[in-house]
Design a protein around this motif. Structure first.
Motif, PDB file in Angstrom:
ATOM      1  N   GLU A 138       5.376  16.593  31.064  1.00  0.00           N
ATOM      2  CA  GLU A 138       4.205  15.796  31.437  1.00  0.00           C
ATOM      3  C   GLU A 138       3.507  16.457  32.616  1.00  0.00           C
ATOM      4  N   ILE A 139       2.183  16.638  32.495  1.00  0.00           N
ATOM      5  CA  ILE A 139       1.366  17.204  33.562  1.00  0.00           C
ATOM      6  C   ILE A 139       0.369  16.134  33.968  1.00  0.00           C
ATOM      7  N   THR A 140       0.443  15.720  35.217  1.00  0.00           N
ATOM      8  CA  THR A 140      -0.292  14.544  35.648  1.00  0.00           C
ATOM      9  C   THR A 140      -1.174  14.845  36.840  1.00  0.00           C
ATOM     10  N   GLY A 141      -2.179  14.003  37.046  1.00  0.00           N
ATOM     11  CA  GLY A 141      -3.060  14.149  38.192  1.00  0.00           C
ATOM     12  C   GLY A 141      -4.390  13.463  37.952  1.00  0.00           C
ATOM     13  N   GLU A 142      -5.082  13.139  39.038  1.00  0.00           N
ATOM     14  CA  GLU A 142      -6.360  12.456  38.956  1.00  0.00           C
ATOM     15  C   GLU A 142      -7.471  13.415  38.520  1.00  0.00           C
ATOM     16  N   THR A 143      -8.680  12.901  38.425  1.00  0.00           N
ATOM     17  CA  THR A 143      -9.824  13.685  37.995  1.00  0.00           C
ATOM     18  C   THR A 143     -10.041  14.896  38.909  1.00  0.00           C
ATOM     19  N   SER A 144     -10.382  16.033  38.310  1.00  0.00           N
ATOM     20  CA  SER A 144     -10.660  17.284  39.043  1.00  0.00           C
ATOM     21  C   SER A 144      -9.469  17.758  39.857  1.00  0.00           C
TER      22      SER A 144
ATOM     23  N   GLY B  63      -1.630  25.867  18.176  1.00  0.00           N
ATOM     24  CA  GLY B  63      -1.641  24.820  19.180  1.00  0.00           C
ATOM     25  C   GLY B  63      -2.376  23.608  18.640  1.00  0.00           C
ATOM     26  N   ALA B  64      -1.960  22.417  19.056  1.00  0.00           N
ATOM     27  CA  ALA B  64      -2.625  21.177  18.649  1.00  0.00           C
ATOM     28  C   ALA B  64      -3.012  20.391  19.895  1.00  0.00           C
ATOM     29  N   PHE B  65      -4.231  19.855  19.897  1.00  0.00           N
ATOM     30  CA  PHE B  65      -4.725  19.049  21.010  1.00  0.00           C
ATOM     31  C   PHE B  65      -5.136  17.699  20.452  1.00  0.00           C
ATOM     32  N   VAL B  66      -4.351  16.668  20.741  1.00  0.00           N
ATOM     33  CA  VAL B  66      -4.597  15.320  20.233  1.00  0.00           C
ATOM     34  C   VAL B  66      -5.407  14.569  21.287  1.00  0.00           C
ATOM     35  N   ASP B  67      -6.602  14.128  20.894  1.00  0.00           N
ATOM     36  CA  ASP B  67      -7.624  13.722  21.861  1.00  0.00           C
ATOM     37  C   ASP B  67      -8.215  12.355  21.514  1.00  0.00           C
ATOM     38  N   PRO B  68      -7.573  11.245  21.906  1.00  0.00           N
ATOM     39  CA  PRO B  68      -8.084   9.921  21.541  1.00  0.00           C
ATOM     40  C   PRO B  68      -9.402   9.563  22.199  1.00  0.00           C
ATOM     41  N   SER B  69      -9.781  10.236  23.282  1.00  0.00           N
ATOM     42  CA  SER B  69     -11.031   9.921  23.968  1.00  0.00           C
ATOM     43  C   SER B  69     -12.134  10.932  23.688  1.00  0.00           C
TER      44      SER B  69
ATOM     45  N   LEU C 251      -0.889  16.029  23.995  1.00  0.00           N
ATOM     46  CA  LEU C 251      -1.460  14.687  23.860  1.00  0.00           C
ATOM     47  C   LEU C 251      -2.195  14.377  25.155  1.00  0.00           C
ATOM     48  N   ASP C 252      -3.509  14.219  25.075  1.00  0.00           N
ATOM     49  CA  ASP C 252      -4.348  14.033  26.261  1.00  0.00           C
ATOM     50  C   ASP C 252      -4.714  12.563  26.426  1.00  0.00           C
ATOM     51  N   LEU C 253      -4.196  11.936  27.489  1.00  0.00           N
ATOM     52  CA  LEU C 253      -4.507  10.533  27.777  1.00  0.00           C
ATOM     53  C   LEU C 253      -5.415  10.390  28.992  1.00  0.00           C
ATOM     54  N   ARG C 254      -5.926  11.491  29.512  1.00  0.00           N
ATOM     55  CA  ARG C 254      -6.699  11.444  30.750  1.00  0.00           C
ATOM     56  C   ARG C 254      -8.031  10.709  30.593  1.00  0.00           C
TER      57      ARG C 254
ATOM     58  N   LEU D 183       2.330  16.157  27.597  1.00  0.00           N
ATOM     59  CA  LEU D 183       1.530  14.953  27.803  1.00  0.00           C
ATOM     60  C   LEU D 183       0.647  15.185  29.020  1.00  0.00           C
ATOM     61  N   LEU D 184      -0.658  15.035  28.836  1.00  0.00           N
ATOM     62  CA  LEU D 184      -1.630  15.208  29.911  1.00  0.00           C
ATOM     63  C   LEU D 184      -2.094  13.819  30.330  1.00  0.00           C
ATOM     64  N   SER D 185      -1.815  13.437  31.591  1.00  0.00           N
ATOM     65  CA  SER D 185      -2.049  12.063  32.016  1.00  0.00           C
ATOM     66  C   SER D 185      -2.582  12.015  33.443  1.00  0.00           C
ATOM     67  N   ARG D 186      -3.108  10.861  33.821  1.00  0.00           N
ATOM     68  CA  ARG D 186      -3.632  10.691  35.181  1.00  0.00           C
ATOM     69  C   ARG D 186      -2.550  10.241  36.152  1.00  0.00           C
ATOM     70  N   LYS D 187      -1.499   9.620  35.640  1.00  0.00           N
ATOM     71  CA  LYS D 187      -0.330   9.303  36.455  1.00  0.00           C
ATOM     72  C   LYS D 187       0.875   9.286  35.532  1.00  0.00           C
ATOM     73  N   PRO D 188       2.089   9.430  36.052  1.00  0.00           N
ATOM     74  CA  PRO D 188       3.258   9.550  35.176  1.00  0.00           C
ATOM     75  C   PRO D 188       3.473   8.299  34.320  1.00  0.00           C
ATOM     76  N   TYR D 189       3.577   8.515  33.013  1.00  0.00           N
ATOM     77  CA  TYR D 189       3.841   7.429  32.077  1.00  0.00           C
ATOM     78  C   TYR D 189       5.184   7.587  31.372  1.00  0.00           C
ATOM     79  N   SER D 190       5.715   8.798  31.320  1.00  0.00           N
ATOM     80  CA  SER D 190       6.864   9.080  30.452  1.00  0.00           C
ATOM     81  C   SER D 190       8.191   8.623  31.020  1.00  0.00           C
ATOM     82  N   ARG D 191       8.187   8.217  32.290  1.00  0.00           N
ATOM     83  CA  ARG D 191       9.415   7.812  32.966  1.00  0.00           C
ATOM     84  C   ARG D 191      10.440   8.935  32.897  1.00  0.00           C
ATOM     85  N   SER D 192      11.641   8.641  32.477  1.00  0.00           N
ATOM     86  CA  SER D 192      12.674   9.692  32.450  1.00  0.00           C
ATOM     87  C   SER D 192      12.734  10.418  31.116  1.00  0.00           C
TER      88      SER D 192
END
Length: 254
Positions: A55-61, A82-88, A143-146, A177-186
């Motif tokens: 998981e790679i996390t962080g806010e905008t920019s 490579g696959a980029f899953v982009d719900p947004s 998987l991009d959730l940002r 997993l690309l996210s704005r804050k950690p979601y995956s827990r352990s």
């Protein structure tokens, strides 16, 4: 959240039309890691591990998207898919080309129609990710959730992340997993936190009557290691040398 047989067949058909080799077993590689293409990070991590959930996390920019695109460039330049899953629907194709991604080796999955509810798009993204991981034809699945509201992915059951972790384990695929804050827990064995540090300017020596003119050169980002769970059967890694303070890396514009 399992994929129904009919939906699974439809997704496989649509993807195979674009990339015929997507669901063929990937050739076994002797490598355990794929480099990110960012030397400051690779010198400590060896790269992003195959057969693990990262998981790679962080806010905008914060540099996290740049890091993931650089990683996908390494994957696709090595003739892996490579696959980029982009719900947004937030992926910038021009940025992909700029960093060197081979677009012929990249599957971009845009989920849902405009009129669909956000949760329906996210549910579809999770189903597609599950399908891609099971078929093991990709070197990397991102998987991009940002682009989603920051607290929205917290509705995803924790069992989803653990199932993804179990599915990818031991495979030749790197799940990111690309996210704005950690979601995956352990569930994720590697978690990196990216953040913006500062922008860089160079004085040109030119000036107007009121101000001196400077040229924007690029950005400085930082990366911190939040979690690393070494796996059995993996070779010794440089991860023990990863410092407790921020790793600094840069983007520069020519």
């Amino acid at each position: 959240m399992h994929t129904s047989p009919s939906l699974k067949s439809l997704i496989e058909l649509k993807i195979s039309e674009k990339i015929p080799t997507a669901f063929q077993p990937k050739k076994i590689s002797k490598s355990y890691f794929s480099r990110t293409g960012i030397e400051e990070i690779d010198s400590f991590l060896d790269g992003i591990p195959y057969g693990e959930f990262t998981e790679i996390t962080g806010e905008t920019s914060c540099g996290s998207t740049t890091l993931v695109l650089s990683f996908l460039a390494e994957i696709t330049q090595n003739q892996q898919l490579g696959a980029f899953v982009d719900p947004s629907n937030s992926l910038d194709i021009k940025s992909c080309s700029t960093v060197g991604i081979n677009l012929n080796q990249l599957l971009w999955v845009r989920c849902g129609q405009k009129e669909q509810k956000l949760w329906e798009k996210l549910e579809q993204a999770l189903k597609v990710t599950d399908l891609l991981l099971h078929n093991r034809g990709f070197g990397a699945v991102v998987l991009d959730l940002r682009g989603l509201p920051i607290n929205f992915p917290q509705r995803i059951p924790p069992t989803t992340w653990f199932r993804f972790s179990q599915t990818v384990r031991g495979s030749e695929t790197a799940l990111v997993l690309l996210s704005r804050k950690p979601y995956s827990r352990s569930a994720a064995s590697l978690v990196l936190d990216c953040h913006y540090l500062e922008d860089q300017w160079t004085k040109t020596g030119q000036k107007t009557e009121e101000v001196k003119i400077s040229t924007f050169n690029g950005l400085d980002f930082g990366v911190n290691l939040l979690r690393r769970q070494p796996k059995k059967n993996f070779p010794p890694s440089n991860i023990s040398k990863f410092p407790s303070e921020t790793i600094r890396w840069k983007t520069r514009f020519s």
